[in-house]
Design an enzyme around this catalytic site. Structure first.
Site, PDB file in Angstrom:
ATOM      1  N   GLN A   1       2.917  10.412   1.586  1.00 45.96           N
ATOM      2  CA  GLN A   1       4.133   9.390   2.133  1.00 45.96           C
ATOM      3  C   GLN A   1       4.580   9.855   0.756  1.00 45.96           C
ATOM      4  O   GLN A   1       5.901   9.829   0.527  1.00 45.96           O
ATOM      5  CB  GLN A   1       3.918   8.010   1.777  1.00 45.96           C
ATOM      6  CG  GLN A   1       2.949   7.801   2.909  1.00 45.96           C
ATOM      7  CD  GLN A   1       3.060   5.808   2.623  1.00 45.96           C
ATOM      8  OE1 GLN A   1       1.695   5.348   1.965  1.00 45.96           O
ATOM      9  NE2 GLN A   1       4.367   5.348   3.049  1.00 45.96           N
TER      10      GLN A   1
ATOM     11  N   HIS B   1      -2.553   7.690   7.019  1.00 49.13           N
ATOM     12  CA  HIS B   1      -1.946   7.878   6.270  1.00 49.13           C
ATOM     13  C   HIS B   1      -2.661   9.591   6.005  1.00 49.13           C
ATOM     14  O   HIS B   1      -1.926  10.807   5.480  1.00 49.13           O
ATOM     15  CB  HIS B   1      -1.306   7.245   4.852  1.00 49.13           C
ATOM     16  CG  HIS B   1      -0.073   6.794   5.512  1.00 49.13           C
ATOM     17  ND1 HIS B   1       0.592   7.187   6.179  1.00 49.13           N
ATOM     18  CD2 HIS B   1      -0.026   5.549   5.339  1.00 49.13           C
ATOM     19  CE1 HIS B   1       2.060   6.567   7.054  1.00 49.13           C
ATOM     20  NE2 HIS B   1       1.632   5.326   5.882  1.00 49.13           N
TER      21      HIS B   1
ATOM     22  N   CYS C   1       5.395   0.068   6.909  1.00 51.65           N
ATOM     23  CA  CYS C   1       5.062   1.266   6.436  1.00 51.65           C
ATOM     24  C   CYS C   1       6.748   2.228   6.118  1.00 51.65           C
ATOM     25  O   CYS C   1       7.735   2.335   6.161  1.00 51.65           O
ATOM     26  CB  CYS C   1       4.392   2.583   7.535  1.00 51.65           C
ATOM     27  SG  CYS C   1       3.873   3.644   6.583  1.00 51.65           S
ATOM     28  N   LEU C   2       6.089   2.163   4.499  1.00 51.88           N
ATOM     29  CA  LEU C   2       7.388   2.139   3.486  1.00 51.88           C
ATOM     30  C   LEU C   2       8.206   4.040   4.314  1.00 51.88           C
ATOM     31  O   LEU C   2       9.315   4.073   3.722  1.00 51.88           O
ATOM     32  CB  LEU C   2       6.891   2.485   2.556  1.00 51.88           C
ATOM     33  CG  LEU C   2       6.915   1.329   1.908  1.00 51.88           C
ATOM     34  CD1 LEU C   2       6.198   2.042   0.482  1.00 51.88           C
ATOM     35  CD2 LEU C   2       8.339   0.168   1.555  1.00 51.88           C
TER      36      LEU C   2
ATOM     37  N   HIS D   1      -4.563   0.814   7.421  1.00 51.09           N
ATOM     38  CA  HIS D   1      -3.239   1.916   7.526  1.00 51.09           C
ATOM     39  C   HIS D   1      -3.281   3.129   6.583  1.00 51.09           C
ATOM     40  O   HIS D   1      -2.788   3.832   6.352  1.00 51.09           O
ATOM     41  CB  HIS D   1      -2.478   0.828   7.326  1.00 51.09           C
ATOM     42  CG  HIS D   1      -0.858   0.881   7.402  1.00 51.09           C
ATOM     43  ND1 HIS D   1       0.068   0.864   8.357  1.00 51.09           N
ATOM     44  CD2 HIS D   1      -0.185   2.191   6.441  1.00 51.09           C
ATOM     45  CE1 HIS D   1       1.145   1.320   7.876  1.00 51.09           C
ATOM     46  NE2 HIS D   1       1.242   2.267   7.158  1.00 51.09           N
ATOM     47  N   GLU D   2      -3.373   2.734   5.073  1.00 52.50           N
ATOM     48  CA  GLU D   2      -3.367   3.881   4.176  1.00 52.50           C
ATOM     49  C   GLU D   2      -4.244   4.665   4.609  1.00 52.50           C
ATOM     50  O   GLU D   2      -3.743   6.874   3.818  1.00 52.50           O
ATOM     51  CB  GLU D   2      -3.296   3.568   2.697  1.00 52.50           C
ATOM     52  CG  GLU D   2      -2.531   1.713   2.161  1.00 52.50           C
ATOM     53  CD  GLU D   2      -1.329   2.238   2.721  1.00 52.50           C
ATOM     54  OE1 GLU D   2      -0.617   3.468   2.741  1.00 52.50           O
ATOM     55  OE2 GLU D   2      -0.011   1.162   2.986  1.00 52.50           O
TER      56      GLU D   2
ATOM     57  N   GLY E   1       0.636  -1.207  -0.101  1.00 51.98           N
ATOM     58  CA  GLY E   1      -0.319  -0.196   0.231  1.00 51.98           C
ATOM     59  C   GLY E   1       0.658   1.390   0.067  1.00 51.98           C
ATOM     60  O   GLY E   1       2.435   1.478   0.233  1.00 51.98           O
TER      61      GLY E   1
END
Ligand code: NI
Length: 168
Positions: free
Chosen positions: A46, A140, A94-95, A136-137, A41
């Site tokens: 991000q 953000h 998470c990236l 999660h996304e 994701g």
């Protein structure tokens, strides 16, 4: 982590703007970035764009042979509602927080309404891993990181230790 855009509330897009070359290119770039980093994701903040877009990678077994591929699905202006009260804790990374994992409680089943990349409405019911990725996304877009959702930091671990001590 640390860039203010990751803590900001991202702005919604109107249907006309979604169809512009700039937004279409942003979606393509996000898919490419997600795949390059083997993510499941990626949300626009991000990549430092404060707009309400995320890509969720859904596992699909297109030809039914048991081998799955990750299909990137863009969500724009998403609205999420939980279905039922059941929550489950499971691992997330998470990236934007490289090399760290932790256990995060999430709703097991959700409904997500959004626009797709052609500005058409989508309405999905998701559960388990797909529901986790979308929650999660979506966080953000509101400046929320997975740490914020953890009820205890006891499970917080680096990837190397995750592989050694936590992987089944
Ligand atoms: Ni993330």
């Amino acid at each position: 982590m640390g860039h203010p855009v990751l803590r900001a509330r991202a702005r919604p897009l109107d249907r006309g703007e979604i169809r512009t070359p700039a937004i279409q290119k942003l979606i393509d770039d996000m898919i490419e970035t997600m795949e390059e980093y083997h993510g499941v994701g990626l949300a626009a903040p991000q990549v430092h764009e404060s707009v309400r877009i995320f890509i969720a990678g859904f596992e699909e077994d297109a030809d039914g042979d048991g081998e799955t591929t990750i299909v990137p699905v863009p969500f724009i202006n998403p609205e999420i509602a939980s279905l039922g009260s059941e929550k489950v804790a499971d691992w997330e990374g998470c990236l934007s927080i490289p090399d760290i994992r932790g256990q995060v409680p999430r709703h097991r089943r959700i409904r997500v309404r959004a626009l797709d990349r052609d500005a058409r409405p989508v309405d999905l019911q998701l559960e388990d891993f797909s529901a986790r990725v979308v929650q999660h996304e979506n966080d953000h877009l509101d400046g929320v990181l997975f740490f914020d959702r953890m009820t205890s930091f006891e499970s917080l671990t680096f990837m190397e230790e995750f592989s050694k001590y936590w992987r089944d």
